[in-house]
Scaffold this motif. Structure first.
Motif, PDB file in Angstrom:
ATOM      1  N   MET A  41      -9.330  -0.528   9.360  1.00 42.99           N
ATOM      2  CA  MET A  41      -8.071   0.176   9.091  1.00 42.99           C
ATOM      3  C   MET A  41      -6.876  -0.698   9.486  1.00 42.99           C
ATOM      4  N   LEU A  42      -7.011  -1.434  10.579  1.00 43.30           N
ATOM      5  CA  LEU A  42      -5.936  -2.309  11.018  1.00 43.30           C
ATOM      6  C   LEU A  42      -5.683  -3.404   9.979  1.00 43.30           C
ATOM      7  N   PHE A  43      -6.758  -4.016   9.463  1.00 41.53           N
ATOM      8  CA  PHE A  43      -6.600  -5.051   8.448  1.00 41.53           C
ATOM      9  C   PHE A  43      -6.082  -4.476   7.132  1.00 41.53           C
ATOM     10  N   ALA A  44      -6.433  -3.250   6.822  1.00 41.27           N
ATOM     11  CA  ALA A  44      -5.963  -2.628   5.584  1.00 41.27           C
ATOM     12  C   ALA A  44      -4.453  -2.441   5.610  1.00 41.27           C
ATOM     13  N   THR A  45      -3.902  -2.067   6.754  1.00 45.73           N
ATOM     14  CA  THR A  45      -2.444  -1.879   6.815  1.00 45.73           C
ATOM     15  C   THR A  45      -1.725  -3.212   6.714  1.00 45.73           C
ATOM     16  N   VAL A  46      -2.314  -4.270   7.247  1.00 50.51           N
ATOM     17  CA  VAL A  46      -1.691  -5.581   7.156  1.00 50.51           C
ATOM     18  C   VAL A  46      -1.732  -6.100   5.725  1.00 50.51           C
TER      19      VAL A  46
END
Length: 172
Positions: free
Chosen positions: A19-24
């Motif tokens: 999820m963290l990489f998806a927002t980036v």
């Protein structure tokens, strides 16, 4: 039981990292185009957009070197001769124009086919009537009062002339 708890924790941590990489990765650009309309995109604005009109760009994109034609700054300012790609509205208008022209062409072709079919039927009917008149078969007609009578020679000749005229008009 302990193994299950550890596995679940590992799954939650992996999901959180994704999820963290998806927002980036969902970097957004916002800029104002030449018409004053705000544009939102995941790609950088076109090279002709001045830096003052770019409202938002992802911080990672600003730090990283940009490659490719769309990201490279123009080496020379855009001239009046440079072609600007058509906007979505222009492309939609062109599509509707082509669609309407195709519909009109199909409608005209349908009308032509209907007219040709009607002419073919009228031509065949006129030829059959003329053939009947020329064979000497007794042909009857009905007058205004509904009385039935047979054609005499002068009437037959007039009917043959009328059939000939119908043949020349319908059998083009």
């Amino acid at each position: 039981m302990v193994n299950l708890i550890g596995k679940r924790t590992l799954q939650l941590l992996a999901g959180g990292a994704l999820m963290l990489f998806a927002t980036v990765s969902s970097a957004q650009y916002v800029w104002v185009d030449a018409n004053g309309t705000k544009q939102f995109s995941d790609r950088p604005p076109p090279p002709g957009v001045p830096a003052k009109n770019i409202i938002k760009s992802p911080s990672a994109a600003a730090a990283a070197p940009q490659t490719g034609d769309a990201a490279a700054p123009p080496s020379t300012p855009m001239s009046a001769d440079d072609k600007v790609p058509p906007s979505l509205a222009d492309r939609e208008a062109e599509y509707r124009k082509r669609t309407k022209a195709k519909e009109d062409e199909q409608k005209k072709a349908g009308e032509d086919a209907t007219r040709k079919a009607a002419n073919k039927v009228a031509c065949e009917s006129a030829r059959n009537y003329k053939r009947t008149l020329e064979q000497g078969t007794r042909v009857s007609s009905t007058d205004k009062n509904g009385e039935r009578s047979f054609l005499d020679d002068s009437q037959r000749t007039a009917e043959i002339a009328r059939a000939n005229k119908a043949i020349t008009e319908a059998c083009k």
